[in-house]
Design a protein around this motif. Structure first.
Motif, PDB file in Angstrom:
ATOM      1  N   GLY A 102      -8.328 169.963  41.867  1.00 19.81           N
ATOM      2  CA  GLY A 102      -9.048 171.024  42.549  1.00 19.81           C
ATOM      3  C   GLY A 102      -8.482 171.331  43.924  1.00 19.81           C
ATOM      4  N   PRO A 103      -8.936 170.637  44.964  1.00 19.67           N
ATOM      5  CA  PRO A 103      -8.483 170.943  46.323  1.00 19.67           C
ATOM      6  C   PRO A 103      -6.970 170.877  46.520  1.00 19.67           C
ATOM      7  N   VAL A 104      -6.317 169.851  45.991  1.00 15.51           N
ATOM      8  CA  VAL A 104      -4.864 169.737  46.218  1.00 15.51           C
ATOM      9  C   VAL A 104      -4.111 170.879  45.543  1.00 15.51           C
ATOM     10  N   GLU A 105      -4.450 171.151  44.285  1.00 16.05           N
ATOM     11  CA  GLU A 105      -3.784 172.240  43.571  1.00 16.05           C
ATOM     12  C   GLU A 105      -3.942 173.553  44.321  1.00 16.05           C
ATOM     13  N   ALA A 106      -5.158 173.846  44.772  1.00 10.57           N
ATOM     14  CA  ALA A 106      -5.401 175.096  45.492  1.00 10.57           C
ATOM     15  C   ALA A 106      -4.670 175.130  46.833  1.00 10.57           C
ATOM     16  N   ALA A 107      -4.692 174.020  47.551  1.00  9.37           N
ATOM     17  CA  ALA A 107      -4.042 173.971  48.860  1.00  9.37           C
ATOM     18  C   ALA A 107      -2.541 174.178  48.736  1.00  9.37           C
ATOM     19  N   VAL A 108      -1.919 173.499  47.773  1.00  8.55           N
ATOM     20  CA  VAL A 108      -0.471 173.602  47.597  1.00  8.55           C
ATOM     21  C   VAL A 108      -0.084 175.005  47.126  1.00  8.55           C
ATOM     22  N   THR A 109      -0.837 175.561  46.192  1.00 10.87           N
ATOM     23  CA  THR A 109      -0.528 176.891  45.683  1.00 10.87           C
ATOM     24  C   THR A 109      -0.654 177.941  46.779  1.00 10.87           C
ATOM     25  N   ASN A 110      -1.731 177.885  47.535  1.00 13.94           N
ATOM     26  CA  ASN A 110      -1.910 178.855  48.617  1.00 13.94           C
ATOM     27  C   ASN A 110      -0.835 178.712  49.689  1.00 13.94           C
ATOM     28  N   GLN A 111      -0.500 177.474  50.022  1.00 10.28           N
ATOM     29  CA  GLN A 111       0.536 177.235  51.030  1.00 10.28           C
ATOM     30  C   GLN A 111       1.875 177.797  50.559  1.00 10.28           C
ATOM     31  N   ALA A 112       2.225 177.549  49.291  1.00  7.38           N
ATOM     32  CA  ALA A 112       3.496 178.045  48.757  1.00  7.38           C
ATOM     33  C   ALA A 112       3.524 179.567  48.703  1.00  7.38           C
ATOM     34  N   ALA A 113       2.350 180.182  48.536  1.00  7.02           N
ATOM     35  CA  ALA A 113       2.267 181.644  48.474  1.00  7.02           C
ATOM     36  C   ALA A 113       2.223 182.277  49.863  1.00  7.02           C
ATOM     37  N   GLY A 114       2.244 181.436  50.890  1.00  9.70           N
ATOM     38  CA  GLY A 114       2.247 181.952  52.252  1.00  9.70           C
ATOM     39  C   GLY A 114       0.868 182.248  52.808  1.00  9.70           C
ATOM     40  N   PHE A 115      -0.168 181.749  52.139  1.00  9.34           N
ATOM     41  CA  PHE A 115      -1.542 181.980  52.607  1.00  9.34           C
ATOM     42  C   PHE A 115      -2.005 180.778  53.399  1.00  9.34           C
ATOM     43  N   THR A 116      -2.365 180.999  54.640  1.00 11.83           N
ATOM     44  CA  THR A 116      -2.847 179.931  55.510  1.00 11.83           C
ATOM     45  C   THR A 116      -4.303 180.194  55.879  1.00 11.83           C
ATOM     46  N   VAL A 117      -5.141 179.189  55.712  1.00  8.83           N
ATOM     47  CA  VAL A 117      -6.557 179.322  56.032  1.00  8.83           C
ATOM     48  C   VAL A 117      -6.751 179.216  57.540  1.00  8.83           C
ATOM     49  N   SER A 118      -7.437 180.182  58.107  1.00 13.14           N
ATOM     50  CA  SER A 118      -7.714 180.133  59.544  1.00 13.14           C
ATOM     51  C   SER A 118      -8.802 179.101  59.816  1.00 13.14           C
ATOM     52  N   GLU A 119      -8.832 178.606  61.039  1.00 15.81           N
ATOM     53  CA  GLU A 119      -9.777 177.548  61.393  1.00 15.81           C
ATOM     54  C   GLU A 119     -11.220 177.969  61.158  1.00 15.81           C
ATOM     55  N   GLU A 120     -11.534 179.219  61.482  1.00 14.23           N
ATOM     56  CA  GLU A 120     -12.907 179.673  61.357  1.00 14.23           C
ATOM     57  C   GLU A 120     -13.336 179.911  59.901  1.00 14.23           C
ATOM     58  N   ARG A 121     -12.355 179.952  58.967  1.00 11.69           N
ATOM     59  CA  ARG A 121     -12.692 180.171  57.557  1.00 11.69           C
ATOM     60  C   ARG A 121     -12.473 178.918  56.698  1.00 11.69           C
ATOM     61  N   ALA A 122     -12.090 177.828  57.324  1.00 11.16           N
ATOM     62  CA  ALA A 122     -11.731 176.617  56.569  1.00 11.16           C
ATOM     63  C   ALA A 122     -12.872 176.116  55.695  1.00 11.16           C
ATOM     64  N   ARG A 123     -14.106 176.238  56.178  1.00 12.32           N
ATOM     65  CA  ARG A 123     -15.207 175.689  55.393  1.00 12.32           C
ATOM     66  C   ARG A 123     -15.509 176.526  54.152  1.00 12.32           C
ATOM     67  N   MET A 124     -14.912 177.709  54.043  1.00 15.10           N
ATOM     68  CA  MET A 124     -15.079 178.536  52.846  1.00 15.10           C
ATOM     69  C   MET A 124     -14.237 178.021  51.684  1.00 15.10           C
ATOM     70  N   PHE A 125     -13.251 177.181  51.979  1.00 12.59           N
ATOM     71  CA  PHE A 125     -12.307 176.719  50.969  1.00 12.59           C
ATOM     72  C   PHE A 125     -12.564 175.252  50.650  1.00 12.59           C
TER      73      PHE A 125
END
Length: 213
Positions: A102-125
């Protein structure tokens, strides 16, 4: 005689995870190779997996998809392989296997796609941030040989594949704990057999493509 597990895959896919799991299992299986543009989207295969993705297995007439689910299912169906968790291992087994799925797969995929979660939106993910997910994953393989402790289980097939690929393709940081864990897994005979099979299939596919071009 035990019916062979039907294994649907492409060697250049997450099907490599299940190839490794099947080799660890030591049970007979039949491989069905699918290509991305054709057979993976065919009506016959979509009837098994409407997502049109691999891997998938059919066992005892039942279809199982999603790598983490397949690993858990096979370990439970074939306890003689000793890949299922013992009672004292269940908490770590399920925790880290599904954390990776779950979390690792999503984090790695988003990072590779160039999507970075902003600090104020981190709790949404579910993973918070990529760095937090990597730090947490590192804690799962620090100070122990395997996810559940001294014993290899099916959780290591899935978690280990994530880390192995992350190091290989640079989608995870090259940290000592990750590297040491991956090296232990790469030394396993079943891992090596699975890689040899898939690498040979990849070479055949590339050769066939070159001949057609």
């Amino acid at each position: 005689m035990t019916a062979a597990i039907q294994f649907y895959t492409n060697p250049m896919s997450r099907g490599q995870i299940i190839r490794w799991m099947l080799e660890e299992l030591g049970q007979p299986y039949e491989t069905h190779l699918l290509d991305y543009a054709g057979s993976m989207k065919s009506p016959d295969y979509l009837a098994l997996n409407p997502m049109g993705k691999v891997p998938a297995i059919v066992h005892d007439g039942k279809v199982v998809t999603e790598c983490a689910a397949i690993c858990v299912y096979l370990a439970a169906c074939f306890p003689e392989a000793s890949l299922d968790p013992r009672p004292e291992e269940r908490a770590d087994y399920y925790r880290w296997l599904f954390f990776a799925a779950g979390p690792v797969e999503a984090a790695v995929t988003n990072q590779a796609a160039g999507f970075t979660v902003s600090e104020e939106r981190a709790r949404m993910f579910g993973y918070g941030t990529y760095d937090l997910a990597m730090q947490t994953l590192e804690s799962a393989v620090t100070g122990r040989d395997y996810v559940c402790g001294p014993r290899f289980t099916a959780a290591d097939v899935y978690v280990g594949s994530q880390i192995d690929w992350g190091l290989q393709f640079g989608t995870m940081p090259d940290r000592p704990a990750f590297r040491a864990y991956a090296e232990r897994l790469r030394a396993r005979p079943a891992y090596q057999r699975a890689k040899d099979i898939d690498n040979a299939l990849i070479a055949q596919m590339k050769s066939a493509a070159e001949k057609q071009s």
